[in-house]
Every structure is written in C-alpha cells, then in structure tokens.
Motif scaffolding. Structure first.
Motif, PDB file in Angstrom:
ATOM      1  N   THR A  12      11.963   1.453 -40.038  1.00 33.99           N
ATOM      2  CA  THR A  12      12.874   1.588 -38.907  1.00 33.99           C
ATOM      3  C   THR A  12      14.294   1.216 -39.334  1.00 33.99           C
ATOM      4  OG1 THR A  12      12.711  -0.686 -38.097  1.00 33.99           O
ATOM      5  CG2 THR A  12      10.974   0.861 -37.380  1.00 33.99           C
ATOM      6  N   ASP A  13      15.238   1.296 -38.399  1.00 32.91           N
ATOM      7  CA  ASP A  13      16.616   0.909 -38.702  1.00 32.91           C
ATOM      8  C   ASP A  13      16.770  -0.604 -38.846  1.00 32.91           C
ATOM      9  OD1 ASP A  13      16.334   0.234 -36.021  1.00 32.91           O
ATOM     10  OD2 ASP A  13      18.165   1.250 -35.374  1.00 32.91           O
ATOM     11  N   ARG A  14      15.708  -1.363 -38.614  1.00 32.25           N
ATOM     12  CA  ARG A  14      15.741  -2.810 -38.857  1.00 32.25           C
ATOM     13  C   ARG A  14      15.549  -3.147 -40.331  1.00 32.25           C
ATOM     14  NH1 ARG A  14      15.083  -6.776 -34.661  1.00 32.25           N
ATOM     15  NH2 ARG A  14      15.317  -5.791 -32.632  1.00 32.25           N
ATOM     16  N   ALA A  15      15.189  -2.170 -41.145  1.00 35.38           N
ATOM     17  CA  ALA A  15      15.080  -2.356 -42.600  1.00 35.38           C
ATOM     18  C   ALA A  15      16.371  -1.838 -43.222  1.00 35.38           C
ATOM     19  CB  ALA A  15      13.864  -1.623 -43.147  1.00 35.38           C
ATOM     20  N   LYS A  20      20.253  -3.443 -54.423  1.00 33.53           N
ATOM     21  CA  LYS A  20      19.022  -3.997 -54.987  1.00 33.53           C
ATOM     22  C   LYS A  20      18.353  -5.046 -54.111  1.00 33.53           C
ATOM     23  CE  LYS A  20      20.169  -2.684 -59.620  1.00 33.53           C
ATOM     24  NZ  LYS A  20      20.029  -2.943 -61.022  1.00 33.53           N
ATOM     25  N   TRP A  21      18.541  -4.961 -52.805  1.00 35.28           N
ATOM     26  CA  TRP A  21      17.788  -5.790 -51.883  1.00 35.28           C
ATOM     27  C   TRP A  21      17.506  -5.004 -50.614  1.00 35.28           C
ATOM     28  CZ3 TRP A  21      20.118  -6.209 -47.232  1.00 35.28           C
ATOM     29  CH2 TRP A  21      21.504  -6.193 -47.166  1.00 35.28           C
ATOM     30  N   THR A  22      16.460  -5.407 -49.907  1.00 32.44           N
ATOM     31  CA  THR A  22      16.127  -4.856 -48.596  1.00 32.44           C
ATOM     32  C   THR A  22      15.875  -6.026 -47.663  1.00 32.44           C
ATOM     33  OG1 THR A  22      15.150  -2.850 -49.516  1.00 32.44           O
ATOM     34  CG2 THR A  22      14.493  -3.442 -47.273  1.00 32.44           C
ATOM     35  N   SER A  23      16.485  -5.986 -46.500  1.00 33.14           N
ATOM     36  CA  SER A  23      16.321  -7.025 -45.496  1.00 33.14           C
ATOM     37  C   SER A  23      15.718  -6.401 -44.244  1.00 33.14           C
ATOM     38  CB  SER A  23      17.676  -7.661 -45.174  1.00 33.14           C
ATOM     39  OG  SER A  23      17.531  -8.641 -44.173  1.00 33.14           O
ATOM     40  N   GLU A  43      15.240  -7.282 -55.684  1.00 34.73           N
ATOM     41  CA  GLU A  43      14.633  -6.658 -56.856  1.00 34.73           C
ATOM     42  C   GLU A  43      14.681  -7.564 -58.083  1.00 34.73           C
ATOM     43  OE1 GLU A  43      16.097  -2.746 -57.780  1.00 34.73           O
ATOM     44  OE2 GLU A  43      16.095  -2.165 -55.665  1.00 34.73           O
ATOM     45  N   ALA A  44      13.623  -7.514 -58.872  1.00 38.54           N
ATOM     46  CA  ALA A  44      13.573  -8.254 -60.138  1.00 38.54           C
ATOM     47  C   ALA A  44      14.761  -7.868 -61.010  1.00 38.54           C
ATOM     48  CB  ALA A  44      12.265  -7.950 -60.866  1.00 38.54           C
TER      49      ALA A  44
END
Length: 130
Positions: A12-15, A20-23, A43-44
C-alpha cells in the motif's frame, strides 16, 4: 482499537521506499495516537545519514546487525536485536546496516506519511508539509 497487519500494508502507500530502505508506516498522524509507528527495513551494506530536527525518534532493532555513529560525539554503538536507541537531542547520526536491519521506529510528533528526507537527512516539520 486499531489493528493492522504488516503484511497487508507492504503493498500500500504506507510502504515508502527511498535510498536502500523501506518504511512501513503502521500508525500515522491521522490515526490520532500522538506518535507514528513504523517497521523499517534497511538493506545490507547501506549507510544512511539522518538528523530529525523536527522529530524525536526511538528505534528498536528486531533483526540484523549494524552500527550507529553519533556525529556530535563521534561515538559508535553496535546495533543488533534487542538494542534500542533514542534520538533525544535530534542527534545527527549515521546508521550502517552490515546485514539487513529490521527496526521498529516511533516518531514524535507523528509523521503524516507524506514526508521525504530533505538534503540534511531530516523530515520537514508538519507545518511545512501543509
């Protein structure tokens, strides 16, 4: 009562993803709780410089390995499952992910979900978003 499933919010739009990051924003300002709550995946091998000038943030590591460096003091601390840090002085910092980090994050004041990191690593104040 608010009940949300992380797996349902991932598409969804909440992601929100960037650099290199996802919240995944599980609670936002319009939920009326006085804080926002996110699960963030870094991300590593990634490195991030942040300074939340308009927010306080507390972060709890659920998975992975990394480090955080306080740019004001030069101190570096290990990040691993069970470690929490709180940016109680709007601390400018570098967060490094040696392996994928999965973090539970709380922001006060809450974010609206429309924020993006500015050039200095901060989010704009809510008044600036309106």
């Amino acid at each position: 009562m608010i009940v949300r499933d992380l797996n349902d919010l991932m598409t969804t739009d909440r992601a929100v993803s960037d650099a290199k990051w996802t919240s995944v924003r599980m609670l936002l300002a319009d939920d009326g709780m006085g804080f926002s709550f996110h699960i963030t995946f870094l991300e590593a091998g990634s490195e991030h410089t942040f300074e939340y000038k308009n927010h306080f943030e507390s972060v709890y590591c659920m998975q992975g390995k990394g480090s955080i460096t306080d740019l004001g003091t030069g101190e570096t601390h290990a990040i691993k499952p069970g470690v929490m840090y709180a940016l109680n002085r709007h601390d400018r910092h570098i967060l490094r992910a040696e392996s994928e980090l999965v973090m539970a994050c709380v922001f006060n004041p809450p974010v609206t979900g429309n924020e993006v990191h500015q050039a200095d690593g901060s989010y704009a104040a809510m008044a600036e978003l309106a």
